[in-house]
Design a protein around this motif. Sequence first.
Motif, mmCIF file in Angstrom:
data_model
loop_
_atom_site.group_PDB
_atom_site.id
_atom_site.type_symbol
_atom_site.label_atom_id
_atom_site.label_comp_id
_atom_site.label_asym_id
_atom_site.label_seq_id
_atom_site.Cartn_x
_atom_site.Cartn_y
_atom_site.Cartn_z
ATOM 1 N N ASP A 56 42.136 39.999 37.322
ATOM 2 C CA ASP A 56 42.390 39.167 36.105
ATOM 3 C C ASP A 56 43.587 38.048 36.102
ATOM 4 O OD1 ASP A 56 40.007 40.087 34.610
ATOM 5 O OD2 ASP A 56 41.759 41.600 33.415
ATOM 6 N N ASP A 57 44.567 39.106 36.601
ATOM 7 C CA ASP A 57 45.541 37.561 36.738
ATOM 8 C C ASP A 57 45.247 36.481 37.921
ATOM 9 O OD1 ASP A 57 46.787 39.512 35.443
ATOM 10 O OD2 ASP A 57 47.495 39.983 38.244
ATOM 11 N N TRP A 60 42.895 33.833 35.812
ATOM 12 C CA TRP A 60 44.173 33.196 34.494
ATOM 13 C C TRP A 60 44.886 31.932 35.572
ATOM 14 C CZ3 TRP A 60 45.678 31.784 30.541
ATOM 15 C CH2 TRP A 60 46.886 31.303 30.434
ATOM 16 N N GLN A 61 45.686 32.182 36.621
ATOM 17 C CA GLN A 61 45.728 31.007 37.008
ATOM 18 C C GLN A 61 44.622 30.343 37.919
ATOM 19 O OE1 GLN A 61 49.129 32.263 38.442
ATOM 20 N NE2 GLN A 61 48.833 30.541 38.749
ATOM 21 N N GLN A 64 44.891 28.505 34.429
ATOM 22 C CA GLN A 64 45.279 27.591 34.094
ATOM 23 C C GLN A 64 45.706 25.792 35.123
ATOM 24 O OE1 GLN A 64 49.485 29.394 33.129
ATOM 25 N NE2 GLN A 64 48.500 31.066 34.799
ATOM 26 N N THR A 86 33.856 32.133 35.063
ATOM 27 C CA THR A 86 33.953 34.459 35.171
ATOM 28 C C THR A 86 32.966 34.385 35.141
ATOM 29 O OG1 THR A 86 34.118 34.119 32.474
ATOM 30 C CG2 THR A 86 35.944 33.984 33.415
ATOM 31 N N SER A 91 33.830 36.935 28.678
ATOM 32 C CA SER A 91 36.005 36.205 30.194
ATOM 33 C C SER A 91 35.820 35.103 29.593
ATOM 34 C CB SER A 91 35.238 37.139 31.434
ATOM 35 O OG SER A 91 34.709 38.971 30.995
ATOM 36 N N ARG A 94 37.756 34.849 26.264
ATOM 37 C CA ARG A 94 39.022 35.258 26.197
ATOM 38 C C ARG A 94 39.905 34.373 27.217
ATOM 39 N NH1 ARG A 94 36.374 40.103 27.560
ATOM 40 N NH2 ARG A 94 36.593 40.336 29.627
ATOM 41 N N LEU A 95 40.057 33.727 28.648
ATOM 42 C CA LEU A 95 40.540 32.868 28.836
ATOM 43 C C LEU A 95 41.278 31.324 27.888
ATOM 44 C CD1 LEU A 95 39.439 32.905 32.607
ATOM 45 C CD2 LEU A 95 41.210 33.695 31.476
ATOM 46 N N ARG A 98 43.539 32.658 26.111
ATOM 47 C CA ARG A 98 44.752 33.093 26.471
ATOM 48 C C ARG A 98 45.557 31.477 26.727
ATOM 49 N NH1 ARG A 98 45.613 36.974 31.179
ATOM 50 N NH2 ARG A 98 48.251 36.655 31.553
ATOM 51 N N LEU A 99 44.848 30.562 26.884
ATOM 52 C CA LEU A 99 44.655 29.162 27.090
ATOM 53 C C LEU A 99 45.929 28.887 25.606
ATOM 54 C CD1 LEU A 99 42.619 27.495 29.519
ATOM 55 C CD2 LEU A 99 45.259 28.369 30.051
ATOM 56 N N SER A 102 49.095 29.818 25.517
ATOM 57 C CA SER A 102 50.598 29.609 25.628
ATOM 58 C C SER A 102 51.576 28.426 26.263
ATOM 59 C CB SER A 102 49.882 28.890 27.283
ATOM 60 O OG SER A 102 50.260 29.023 28.836
#
Length: 120
Positions: A56-57, A60-61, A64, A86, A91, A94-95, A98-99, A102
């Motif tokens: 997941d990390d 996410w990286q 971004q 993903t 998924s 979800r990203l 999250r973006l 951010s």
Amino acid sequence: MLRIRGTVGDLPVDLTLELDEADWARLGSQFGGQVQAAQADAVAAAVPAAKPVNQDDALWQIAQDLLRQAGQLSGPDLLEQLEGLTGSAASGKRLLVRLRHSSDVKVVSGGDTPLYSWIE
């Protein structure tokens, strides 16, 4: 380990990558091309310590970095790329959420679709 599923044209793609610390460092350096020389040294020194703890990390990286390099993408285009990254719609969404939340991302209504921009 990082799994990438999606398509290239009409061809389905399903890749599994196993990355060690050196691979993570090389991947990080690929995205650091736009960083100032002074920052590049700090990033290169921090990459092994900043290695994502889990998938997941890592995703996410990469999400971004994808938006950072593009500068700006429409919501549907970004979602399509995240789903390909993903391998699943859930998924990818979800990203995208999250973006959206951010502090490094600005979201502007662009007619029918939102525009996601990386804030430098």
